[in-house]
Design a protein around this motif. Sequence first.
Motif, mmCIF file in Angstrom:
data_model
loop_
_atom_site.group_PDB
_atom_site.id
_atom_site.type_symbol
_atom_site.label_atom_id
_atom_site.label_comp_id
_atom_site.label_asym_id
_atom_site.label_seq_id
_atom_site.Cartn_x
_atom_site.Cartn_y
_atom_site.Cartn_z
ATOM 1 N N GLN A 11 28.339 53.606 53.879
ATOM 2 C CA GLN A 11 26.982 53.004 54.327
ATOM 3 C C GLN A 11 27.081 51.639 54.551
ATOM 4 O O GLN A 11 26.432 50.871 55.182
ATOM 5 C CB GLN A 11 25.953 53.033 53.190
ATOM 6 N N VAL A 12 28.147 50.723 53.923
ATOM 7 C CA VAL A 12 28.221 49.599 54.161
ATOM 8 C C VAL A 12 29.940 49.446 54.618
ATOM 9 O O VAL A 12 30.789 50.077 53.953
ATOM 10 C CB VAL A 12 28.035 48.710 52.687
ATOM 11 N N ALA A 13 30.297 48.515 55.471
ATOM 12 C CA ALA A 13 31.729 48.350 55.757
ATOM 13 C C ALA A 13 32.474 47.990 54.867
ATOM 14 O O ALA A 13 32.115 47.133 53.696
ATOM 15 C CB ALA A 13 31.725 47.290 57.253
ATOM 16 N N ALA A 14 33.901 48.429 54.945
ATOM 17 C CA ALA A 14 34.902 47.651 53.856
ATOM 18 C C ALA A 14 35.194 46.427 54.164
ATOM 19 O O ALA A 14 34.901 45.783 54.982
ATOM 20 C CB ALA A 14 36.281 48.647 54.207
ATOM 21 N N LEU A 15 35.494 45.725 52.865
ATOM 22 C CA LEU A 15 35.751 44.266 52.700
ATOM 23 C C LEU A 15 37.496 44.031 52.628
ATOM 24 O O LEU A 15 37.893 44.740 51.677
ATOM 25 C CB LEU A 15 35.033 43.833 51.391
ATOM 26 N N VAL A 45 28.631 38.000 55.254
ATOM 27 C CA VAL A 45 28.086 38.560 54.269
ATOM 28 C C VAL A 45 27.329 39.926 54.681
ATOM 29 O O VAL A 45 26.691 39.816 55.701
ATOM 30 C CB VAL A 45 27.171 37.585 53.466
ATOM 31 N N THR A 46 27.570 40.840 53.970
ATOM 32 C CA THR A 46 26.846 42.259 54.498
ATOM 33 C C THR A 46 25.959 42.553 53.112
ATOM 34 O O THR A 46 26.234 42.344 52.039
ATOM 35 C CB THR A 46 27.953 43.314 54.380
ATOM 36 N N ILE A 61 23.330 46.198 47.365
ATOM 37 C CA ILE A 61 24.868 45.882 47.354
ATOM 38 C C ILE A 61 25.177 44.438 48.273
ATOM 39 O O ILE A 61 24.453 44.510 49.465
ATOM 40 C CB ILE A 61 25.835 47.027 47.661
ATOM 41 N N LEU A 62 25.928 43.866 47.828
ATOM 42 C CA LEU A 62 26.324 42.586 48.534
ATOM 43 C C LEU A 62 28.003 42.474 48.777
ATOM 44 O O LEU A 62 28.480 42.870 47.776
ATOM 45 C CB LEU A 62 25.786 41.261 47.862
ATOM 46 N N LYS A 63 28.293 42.175 49.876
ATOM 47 C CA LYS A 63 29.785 42.242 50.134
ATOM 48 C C LYS A 63 29.907 40.672 50.849
ATOM 49 O O LYS A 63 29.295 40.548 51.873
ATOM 50 C CB LYS A 63 30.282 43.422 51.197
ATOM 51 N N TYR A 92 41.617 44.995 51.086
ATOM 52 C CA TYR A 92 40.876 46.388 51.011
ATOM 53 C C TYR A 92 41.153 47.153 49.553
ATOM 54 O O TYR A 92 40.471 48.159 49.461
ATOM 55 C CB TYR A 92 41.433 47.244 52.214
ATOM 56 N N GLU A 93 41.782 46.455 48.699
ATOM 57 C CA GLU A 93 41.871 47.247 47.295
ATOM 58 C C GLU A 93 41.018 46.389 46.343
ATOM 59 O O GLU A 93 41.100 45.389 46.234
ATOM 60 C CB GLU A 93 43.181 47.095 47.050
ATOM 61 N N VAL A 94 40.397 47.010 45.471
ATOM 62 C CA VAL A 94 39.700 46.528 44.326
ATOM 63 C C VAL A 94 40.908 46.103 43.217
ATOM 64 O O VAL A 94 41.568 47.015 42.640
ATOM 65 C CB VAL A 94 38.743 47.698 43.666
ATOM 66 N N VAL A 95 40.968 44.951 43.079
ATOM 67 C CA VAL A 95 41.945 44.367 42.282
ATOM 68 C C VAL A 95 41.527 44.045 40.720
ATOM 69 O O VAL A 95 42.298 43.791 39.914
ATOM 70 C CB VAL A 95 42.781 43.134 42.784
#
Length: 155
Positions: A11-15, A45-46, A61-63, A92-95
């Motif tokens: 639903q929301v683009a990847a960061l 900002v998304t 959600i905020l990106k 692109y990975e959650v660190v």
Amino acid sequence: MCVMTKNKELQVAALENGTAIDHIPSEQLFNVVSLLEIEQLTTPVTIGYNLDSKKMGKKGILKIADKFFEEDEINRIALIAPQVKLNIIKDYEVVEKKLVSLPDELLGIVKCNNPVCITNNEPMKTRFKVINKDAVTLKCQYCEMQIAKEDIELL
């Protein structure tokens, strides 16, 4: 034979790099945007509003690309959205995943409810000590008025 396939989409683009703030109650999303002063950023900002959530029904959600908040910046949102989850993303990975927690002191984000408090009559920032983090009770450093969560007014 009929084979059903489910076509899922994000639903929301990847960061690529930055911060994703998830599980924001939809009704608090724009207060979080204001508290973090996101409108002043120059990076992409998304903003996702009223997204479906299994846990919450609807969520925000905020990106924020290329932005990594300081701990005290992000903890201010615990005042209005204590269940928020923070994801630090690199390549692109959650660190790193963090939960927010209310800081011991809030500077310039809450209005004092005492009309004669100096912060309501002079051009100065409000300063509150958090005296109960679970129930969210604040005490003005100048006039000592206590404010309960339901009476908090954001500046």
